[in-house]
Design a protein around this motif. Structure first.
Motif, PDB file in Angstrom:
ATOM      1  N   THR A  41       0.841  -1.197   0.000  1.00 42.79           N
ATOM      2  CA  THR A  41       0.000   0.000   0.000  1.00 42.79           C
ATOM      3  C   THR A  41       0.878   1.249   0.000  1.00 42.79           C
ATOM      4  O   THR A  41       0.627   2.188  -0.760  1.00 42.79           O
ATOM      5  CB  THR A  41      -0.939  -0.005   1.220  1.00 42.79           C
ATOM      6  N   ALA A  42       1.908   1.265   0.827  1.00 42.23           N
ATOM      7  CA  ALA A  42       2.813   2.416   0.876  1.00 42.23           C
ATOM      8  C   ALA A  42       3.550   2.597  -0.456  1.00 42.23           C
ATOM      9  O   ALA A  42       3.794   3.730  -0.885  1.00 42.23           O
ATOM     10  CB  ALA A  42       3.815   2.251   2.018  1.00 42.23           C
ATOM     11  N   TYR A  43       3.883   1.498  -1.111  1.00 41.56           N
ATOM     12  CA  TYR A  43       4.594   1.548  -2.392  1.00 41.56           C
ATOM     13  C   TYR A  43       3.699   2.108  -3.502  1.00 41.56           C
ATOM     14  O   TYR A  43       4.133   2.901  -4.328  1.00 41.56           O
ATOM     15  CB  TYR A  43       5.085   0.153  -2.736  1.00 41.56           C
ATOM     16  N   LEU A  44       2.436   1.693  -3.519  1.00 44.22           N
ATOM     17  CA  LEU A  44       1.546   2.058  -4.627  1.00 44.22           C
ATOM     18  C   LEU A  44       0.793   3.374  -4.428  1.00 44.22           C
ATOM     19  O   LEU A  44       0.368   3.996  -5.402  1.00 44.22           O
ATOM     20  CB  LEU A  44       0.529   0.937  -4.869  1.00 44.22           C
ATOM     21  N   THR A  45       0.622   3.825  -3.208  1.00 43.45           N
ATOM     22  CA  THR A  45      -0.178   5.022  -2.938  1.00 43.45           C
ATOM     23  C   THR A  45       0.312   6.266  -3.679  1.00 43.45           C
ATOM     24  O   THR A  45      -0.513   7.027  -4.192  1.00 43.45           O
ATOM     25  CB  THR A  45      -0.273   5.272  -1.422  1.00 43.45           C
ATOM     26  N   PRO A  46       1.612   6.508  -3.810  1.00 44.50           N
ATOM     27  CA  PRO A  46       2.043   7.714  -4.536  1.00 44.50           C
ATOM     28  C   PRO A  46       1.824   7.650  -6.058  1.00 44.50           C
ATOM     29  O   PRO A  46       1.938   8.664  -6.741  1.00 44.50           O
ATOM     30  CB  PRO A  46       3.540   7.825  -4.236  1.00 44.50           C
ATOM     31  N   TRP A  47       1.516   6.501  -6.600  1.00 44.95           N
ATOM     32  CA  TRP A  47       1.365   6.350  -8.042  1.00 44.95           C
ATOM     33  C   TRP A  47       0.134   7.100  -8.549  1.00 44.95           C
ATOM     34  O   TRP A  47      -0.855   7.251  -7.834  1.00 44.95           O
ATOM     35  CB  TRP A  47       1.204   4.879  -8.407  1.00 44.95           C
ATOM     36  N   SER A  48       0.177   7.467  -9.808  1.00 40.46           N
ATOM     37  CA  SER A  48      -0.994   8.084 -10.434  1.00 40.46           C
ATOM     38  C   SER A  48      -2.025   7.000 -10.731  1.00 40.46           C
ATOM     39  O   SER A  48      -1.680   5.819 -10.872  1.00 40.46           O
ATOM     40  CB  SER A  48      -0.595   8.782 -11.738  1.00 40.46           C
ATOM     41  N   ILE A  49      -3.272   7.387 -10.838  1.00 39.68           N
ATOM     42  CA  ILE A  49      -4.334   6.431 -11.136  1.00 39.68           C
ATOM     43  C   ILE A  49      -4.098   5.777 -12.497  1.00 39.68           C
ATOM     44  O   ILE A  49      -4.382   4.598 -12.687  1.00 39.68           O
ATOM     45  CB  ILE A  49      -5.732   7.103 -11.055  1.00 39.68           C
ATOM     46  N   ARG A  50      -3.524   6.509 -13.420  1.00 37.14           N
ATOM     47  CA  ARG A  50      -3.230   5.966 -14.757  1.00 37.14           C
ATOM     48  C   ARG A  50      -2.209   4.825 -14.668  1.00 37.14           C
ATOM     49  O   ARG A  50      -2.364   3.785 -15.299  1.00 37.14           O
ATOM     50  CB  ARG A  50      -2.712   7.097 -15.637  1.00 37.14           C
ATOM     51  N   ASP A  51      -1.155   5.028 -13.869  1.00 41.19           N
ATOM     52  CA  ASP A  51      -0.134   3.986 -13.705  1.00 41.19           C
ATOM     53  C   ASP A  51      -0.698   2.780 -12.953  1.00 41.19           C
ATOM     54  O   ASP A  51      -0.367   1.639 -13.257  1.00 41.19           O
ATOM     55  CB  ASP A  51       1.092   4.541 -12.971  1.00 41.19           C
ATOM     56  N   LEU A  52      -1.551   3.053 -11.963  1.00 35.13           N
ATOM     57  CA  LEU A  52      -2.173   1.955 -11.229  1.00 35.13           C
ATOM     58  C   LEU A  52      -3.050   1.110 -12.156  1.00 35.13           C
ATOM     59  O   LEU A  52      -3.044  -0.117 -12.080  1.00 35.13           O
ATOM     60  CB  LEU A  52      -3.009   2.495 -10.061  1.00 35.13           C
ATOM     61  N   ARG A  53      -3.780   1.759 -13.040  1.00 38.01           N
ATOM     62  CA  ARG A  53      -4.614   1.015 -13.995  1.00 38.01           C
ATOM     63  C   ARG A  53      -3.757   0.223 -14.977  1.00 38.01           C
ATOM     64  O   ARG A  53      -4.113  -0.899 -15.356  1.00 38.01           O
ATOM     65  CB  ARG A  53      -5.547   1.964 -14.730  1.00 38.01           C
ATOM     66  N   ALA A  54      -2.631   0.785 -15.375  1.00 36.43           N
ATOM     67  CA  ALA A  54      -1.717   0.058 -16.265  1.00 36.43           C
ATOM     68  C   ALA A  54      -1.166  -1.181 -15.563  1.00 36.43           C
ATOM     69  O   ALA A  54      -1.062  -2.261 -16.164  1.00 36.43           O
ATOM     70  CB  ALA A  54      -0.579   0.968 -16.724  1.00 36.43           C
ATOM     71  N   LEU A  55      -0.820  -1.046 -14.287  1.00 34.53           N
ATOM     72  CA  LEU A  55      -0.333  -2.197 -13.524  1.00 34.53           C
ATOM     73  C   LEU A  55      -1.437  -3.236 -13.369  1.00 34.53           C
ATOM     74  O   LEU A  55      -1.188  -4.441 -13.492  1.00 34.53           O
ATOM     75  CB  LEU A  55       0.197  -1.757 -12.157  1.00 34.53           C
ATOM     76  N   ALA A  56      -2.650  -2.783 -13.116  1.00 36.93           N
ATOM     77  CA  ALA A  56      -3.786  -3.707 -12.999  1.00 36.93           C
ATOM     78  C   ALA A  56      -3.971  -4.494 -14.303  1.00 36.93           C
ATOM     79  O   ALA A  56      -4.182  -5.712 -14.273  1.00 36.93           O
ATOM     80  CB  ALA A  56      -5.057  -2.939 -12.651  1.00 36.93           C
ATOM     81  N   ALA A  57      -3.866  -3.816 -15.431  1.00 35.52           N
ATOM     82  CA  ALA A  57      -3.983  -4.504 -16.720  1.00 35.52           C
ATOM     83  C   ALA A  57      -2.851  -5.502 -16.888  1.00 35.52           C
ATOM     84  O   ALA A  57      -3.057  -6.622 -17.370  1.00 35.52           O
ATOM     85  CB  ALA A  57      -3.977  -3.481 -17.855  1.00 35.52           C
ATOM     86  N   ARG A  58      -1.646  -5.133 -16.497  1.00 37.91           N
ATOM     87  CA  ARG A  58      -0.478  -6.019 -16.601  1.00 37.91           C
ATOM     88  C   ARG A  58      -0.667  -7.282 -15.758  1.00 37.91           C
ATOM     89  O   ARG A  58      -0.258  -8.363 -16.127  1.00 37.91           O
ATOM     90  CB  ARG A  58       0.765  -5.256 -16.160  1.00 37.91           C
ATOM     91  N   LEU A  59      -1.342  -7.134 -14.613  1.00 37.33           N
ATOM     92  CA  LEU A  59      -1.568  -8.263 -13.709  1.00 37.33           C
ATOM     93  C   LEU A  59      -2.844  -9.030 -14.037  1.00 37.33           C
ATOM     94  O   LEU A  59      -3.156 -10.021 -13.388  1.00 37.33           O
ATOM     95  CB  LEU A  59      -1.620  -7.773 -12.258  1.00 37.33           C
ATOM     96  N   GLY A  60      -3.597  -8.556 -15.035  1.00 39.50           N
ATOM     97  CA  GLY A  60      -4.802  -9.267 -15.449  1.00 39.50           C
ATOM     98  C   GLY A  60      -6.042  -8.946 -14.637  1.00 39.50           C
ATOM     99  O   GLY A  60      -7.020  -9.676 -14.703  1.00 39.50           O
TER     100      GLY A  60
END
Length: 147
Positions: A95-114
Motif C-alpha cells: 500500500t505504501a509503495y503504490l499510494t504515490p502512483w498516479s491512477i493511470r499507472d495503477l490502472r496500467a499495472l492492474a492490466a499487466r496483472l490481469g
C-alpha cells in the motif's frame, strides 16, 4: 553395491544445466516458479548427430514472444514494479509503495496483472485490489499451506 547409478552422470548434467538456467532468470521469474505461477517447459532443440536419422518428435506449441518492456507514460516500469511487489511480505508495504502512483499507472499495472473491472474504482480501492492480487494472494496462500 555403491557408486553412480546408471544414468547418474546424465542426471547430474541435466541438473547442472537446470541450475544454469535458473541462475539466469530474474528474481520475479524465480519467485513465480517458487509460487507455482510459472513452470519450466522442455522444448527440443535442433537434432545432433545420429538423431537426424530419426523422425522428429512433435514439438509443443510455443507461446508468442513476450512483448518488450514498455514503461507507462510517466516512466513506471511495470515489470520491475510487479517484481518489487513480489518481494514484499506485508500488505502495508505494498500500500505504501503504490499510494504515490498516479491512477493511470495503477490502472496500467492492474492490466499487466490481469485485473479486470477496475476502470471505475477510486484510487484507494484500486491500490487495495492490486495489493490483494499480489501480496494478499501470496500471504493467504502461505496461511492455507501452514494449516
Amino acid at each position: 553395491m555403491t557408486g553412480t547409478p546408471p544414468g547418474g552422470d546424465l542426471a547430474a548434467g541435466v541438473l547442472a544445466r537446470v541450475g544454469e538456467l535458473l541462475s539466469g532468470l530474474s528474481a520475479a521469474d524465480v519467485a513465480a516458479l517458487a509460487q507455482g505461477r510459472a513452470r519450466l517447459v522442455v522444448v527440443p532443440v535442433a537434432p545432433t548427430g545420429d538423431a537426424a536419422d530419426r523422425p522428429a518428435a512433435p514439438t509443443p506449441a510455443t507461446p508468442p514472444p513476450a512483448a518488450p518492456v514498455q514503461p507507462t507514460p510517466s516512466g513506471v516500469d511495470l515489470d520491475a514494479a510487479s517484481a518489487t511487489l513480489d518481494t514484499m511480505a506485508h500488505r502495508r508495504d505494498g500500500t505504501a509503495y503504490l499510494t504515490p502512483w498516479s491512477i493511470r499507472d495503477l490502472r496500467a499495472l492492474a492490466a499487466r496483472l490481469g485485473l479486470r473491472g477496475v476502470g471505475g474504482l477510486r484510487k484507494a480501492e484500486l491500490v487495495e485490489r492490486l495489493v490483494d492480487r499480489t501480496i494478499g494472494f501470496r500471504v493467504a496462500s502461505a496461511a492455507v499451506r501452514a494449516r
